[in-house]
Design a protein around this motif. Sequence first.
Motif, short mmCIF file in Angstrom:
data_model
loop_
_atom_site.label_atom_id
_atom_site.label_comp_id
_atom_site.label_asym_id
_atom_site.label_seq_id
_atom_site.Cartn_x
_atom_site.Cartn_y
_atom_site.Cartn_z
N ARG A 152 0.76 -1.17 -0.24
CA ARG A 152 -0.11 0.06 0.00
C ARG A 152 0.94 1.29 0.06
NH1 ARG A 152 -2.43 -3.37 -1.47
NH2 ARG A 152 -4.45 -4.33 -0.49
N GLU A 153 0.26 2.04 -0.63
CA GLU A 153 1.08 3.47 -0.70
C GLU A 153 0.73 4.46 0.50
OE1 GLU A 153 3.40 4.33 -2.97
OE2 GLU A 153 3.13 2.43 -4.27
N PRO A 154 1.63 5.45 0.99
CA PRO A 154 1.57 6.26 1.91
C PRO A 154 0.32 7.30 1.69
CG PRO A 154 3.46 6.99 0.82
CD PRO A 154 3.00 5.62 0.30
N GLY A 155 -0.37 7.62 2.97
CA GLY A 155 -1.37 8.59 2.79
C GLY A 155 -2.31 8.20 3.50
N ALA A 156 -3.50 8.83 3.54
CA ALA A 156 -4.79 8.89 4.28
C ALA A 156 -5.91 8.59 3.22
CB ALA A 156 -5.15 10.08 4.81
N ASP A 157 -7.11 7.84 3.73
CA ASP A 157 -8.21 7.68 2.66
C ASP A 157 -9.36 8.39 3.10
OD1 ASP A 157 -9.18 6.70 5.23
OD2 ASP A 157 -9.40 4.59 4.37
N GLY A 158 -9.26 9.44 4.19
CA GLY A 158 -10.29 10.24 4.60
C GLY A 158 -11.13 9.52 5.68
N GLY A 159 -10.77 8.30 6.08
CA GLY A 159 -11.74 7.71 7.01
C GLY A 159 -10.87 7.43 8.21
N SER A 160 -10.94 6.28 8.89
CA SER A 160 -10.38 5.65 10.01
C SER A 160 -8.72 5.46 10.01
CB SER A 160 -11.21 4.66 10.85
OG SER A 160 -11.21 3.50 9.96
N LEU A 161 -8.44 5.26 8.70
CA LEU A 161 -6.89 4.87 8.38
C LEU A 161 -6.13 5.82 8.98
CD1 LEU A 161 -5.42 2.56 6.86
CD2 LEU A 161 -5.17 3.98 5.04
N ILE A 162 -5.06 5.70 9.97
CA ILE A 162 -4.01 6.53 10.19
C ILE A 162 -2.88 6.62 9.16
CG2 ILE A 162 -2.31 7.05 11.85
CD1 ILE A 162 -3.90 5.24 13.66
N PRO A 163 -2.67 7.60 8.41
CA PRO A 163 -1.75 7.65 7.43
C PRO A 163 -0.17 7.47 7.81
CG PRO A 163 -2.56 9.99 8.06
CD PRO A 163 -3.19 9.02 8.78
N LEU A 164 0.42 6.75 6.91
CA LEU A 164 1.71 6.52 7.25
C LEU A 164 2.58 7.27 6.10
CD1 LEU A 164 1.42 2.73 8.06
CD2 LEU A 164 1.71 4.76 9.79
N PRO A 165 3.89 7.49 6.56
CA PRO A 165 4.58 8.43 5.38
C PRO A 165 5.08 7.29 4.39
CG PRO A 165 5.86 7.96 7.46
CD PRO A 165 4.59 7.63 7.69
N LYS A 166 5.19 6.04 4.35
CA LYS A 166 5.86 5.20 3.45
C LYS A 166 5.22 4.11 3.01
CE LYS A 166 10.72 6.64 4.49
NZ LYS A 166 12.21 6.14 5.05
N LYS A 167 5.66 3.32 2.21
CA LYS A 167 4.95 1.95 1.76
C LYS A 167 4.91 1.10 2.82
CE LYS A 167 6.22 2.54 -3.19
NZ LYS A 167 6.72 1.81 -4.42
N TYR A 168 3.93 0.11 2.67
CA TYR A 168 3.88 -0.85 3.68
C TYR A 168 3.32 -2.12 3.02
CZ TYR A 168 -0.55 1.31 4.73
OH TYR A 168 -1.96 1.98 4.49
N ILE A 169 3.19 -3.18 3.86
CA ILE A 169 2.47 -4.57 3.39
C ILE A 169 1.43 -4.78 4.40
CG2 ILE A 169 2.89 -7.01 3.28
CD1 ILE A 169 4.41 -5.88 1.04
N VAL A 170 0.27 -5.02 3.69
CA VAL A 170 -1.12 -5.43 4.54
C VAL A 170 -0.95 -6.94 4.42
CG1 VAL A 170 -1.98 -3.20 4.05
CG2 VAL A 170 -2.60 -5.23 2.41
N PRO A 171 -1.72 -7.53 5.43
CA PRO A 171 -1.94 -9.00 5.58
C PRO A 171 -2.75 -9.38 4.22
CG PRO A 171 -2.26 -8.14 7.50
CD PRO A 171 -2.14 -7.03 6.69
N GLY A 172 -3.59 -8.74 3.83
CA GLY A 172 -4.59 -9.31 2.88
C GLY A 172 -6.21 -9.51 3.45
N GLY A 173 -7.05 -9.70 2.53
CA GLY A 173 -8.57 -10.05 2.66
C GLY A 173 -8.91 -8.87 3.55
N ARG A 174 -9.61 -9.26 4.55
CA ARG A 174 -10.30 -7.82 5.48
C ARG A 174 -9.26 -7.04 6.20
NH1 ARG A 174 -11.30 -9.23 11.16
NH2 ARG A 174 -13.39 -8.44 11.21
N PHE A 175 -8.04 -7.54 6.17
CA PHE A 175 -7.02 -6.79 6.66
C PHE A 175 -6.38 -5.47 5.89
CE2 PHE A 175 -7.53 -10.57 9.29
CZ PHE A 175 -8.00 -10.26 10.44
N ARG A 176 -7.07 -4.49 5.93
CA ARG A 176 -6.56 -3.36 4.80
C ARG A 176 -5.62 -2.32 5.23
NH1 ARG A 176 -12.17 -4.82 4.13
NH2 ARG A 176 -12.62 -3.81 5.87
#
Length: 539
Positions: free
Chosen positions: A122-146
Amino acid sequence: MKYTFSTLTFSLLLLLPFTFVVQPLRAQQLYRPEQELGELFEQVQLQHVFPDSKTFPDAVPLAPPAQILEAYRQQQNQPGFSLEAFVKAYFLLPSQPETGFTSDTSLSVTQHIERLWPVLTREPGADGGSLIPLPKKYIVPGGRFREIYYWDSFFTMLGLQASGETELIQSMVDNFTHLINTVGHIPNGNRTYYLSRSQPPFYALMLRVLAQQKGREVLKTYAPALRKEYDFWMDGADQLSAANPTHRRVVRLPDGSILNRYWDDAPEPRPESYREDVELAQESGRNPEEVYRHIRAAAESGWDFSSRWFADAQNLSTIHTTDIIPVDLNALLYHVELTLQEMAVLNGNRKEAREFERRAKARRDALLTYTWSEEAGFFYDYDFVKGTTTNIPSLAAVFPLYFSMVNRRQADAVAQKLEEDFLHAGGLVSTLHRTGQQWDAPNGWAPLQWMSIQALRNYRHDRLADTVARRWVTLNEAVFHNTGKLMEKYNVVDMGLQAGGGEYPNQDGFGWTNGVLLKLLSLDPQLLETETLELETQH
């Protein structure tokens, strides 16, 4: 003013460099759906508008939350009002990004994982919702874990290390460092509803992975952040006394020793599992706030849920997590203290190095005193309220071996119990109890296989370690070639059945499964050349 999704998102993005990077991040600056949506949030969750309770907390509001709440209050009693239709009109529901990815079972499992890394990035940044923005790229687990998850990410990094993805490891370490420096700790995940708790403290181990790639000197850079995380876990330790033996995550024992427990500051239903928590509290007949606290503390443990936390070893309604001093947590904090000692040496601070050496030794002595059962030859969690071990066997017992905290006799006893009681056709089962919970039998999990394998190798139980690794890899590969998926967890007892239990269906993707599998194969490519296993279920 009427807000659209695009203008709202753009406005938030404009604020990010100031709100989330330069200034300390404050909870009130972030969207908190459970707080800002009031009775709307409660009704959406309790009325089961979505099959997965995590859906609504992850949805992005298309207008200011106060405006949405006011619209709900005006419309809810009108004829023909549909709560589901209202939510879909005012929120952008979460969805998986379109990647065009399809599994190809003709590929090796290694090739499959290499192709998956970009899909799970996932790329850095916010989505306008409950996601806390991060400054750099990261890996998510997958599925419902976004979103990113704390302890998952260490095991994911093992696979990234095998793939030579050093800069992505660096980015993820920097994201966690950013969270420590802004939130004050590493939350369960980068969602606002996770802010009140953390997860097992693997940050120091992540730094070890990065140091393996970039050199030991890199540890000096992250010393201040690791110290802040340590202070989060040890908050209030200096104020403990015989009269007041607990505060948040620290517990003073009768001999003056200080060990840690899991905790959460909010005695409320988890927003992402709101209905499930309310129903459990009602069914239990207990004080709801007490139940919520124990539930959330178990979520911080990562083992949500397991017989480890149940007073009767069977029923979730008897959960009492905050009464328990966990073996694995304190072994991890022992490693944090040793890492801080090493950082102090690198920085030339001998006094600080001696202090952390003393703390690590004191923790090791206390852990061995309170959690080792001579009679069973095994480590158990300690119930400090009752003053006795829980006597519930789990793979948490391998953590002291992973960090080389025990003597040869103790390690041999743990290895014997693993082989006699925990080992099955597909690897090691998490506990010996069948409760219907996902962190109990018959399920096996990638992180616990890795910790167990490495723990056994530390004490030269290589034959058993090889057996566990071979069986786990073979199970992972078999499921991949049958389904095209790598799963969150596996049934290691009956390899013909899927893993079950928990509050949601078994997820595929899957970050830590990919990481551990790839790391094991990089250490021993011959694991995949084993075509046959003893497939009979043992014991």
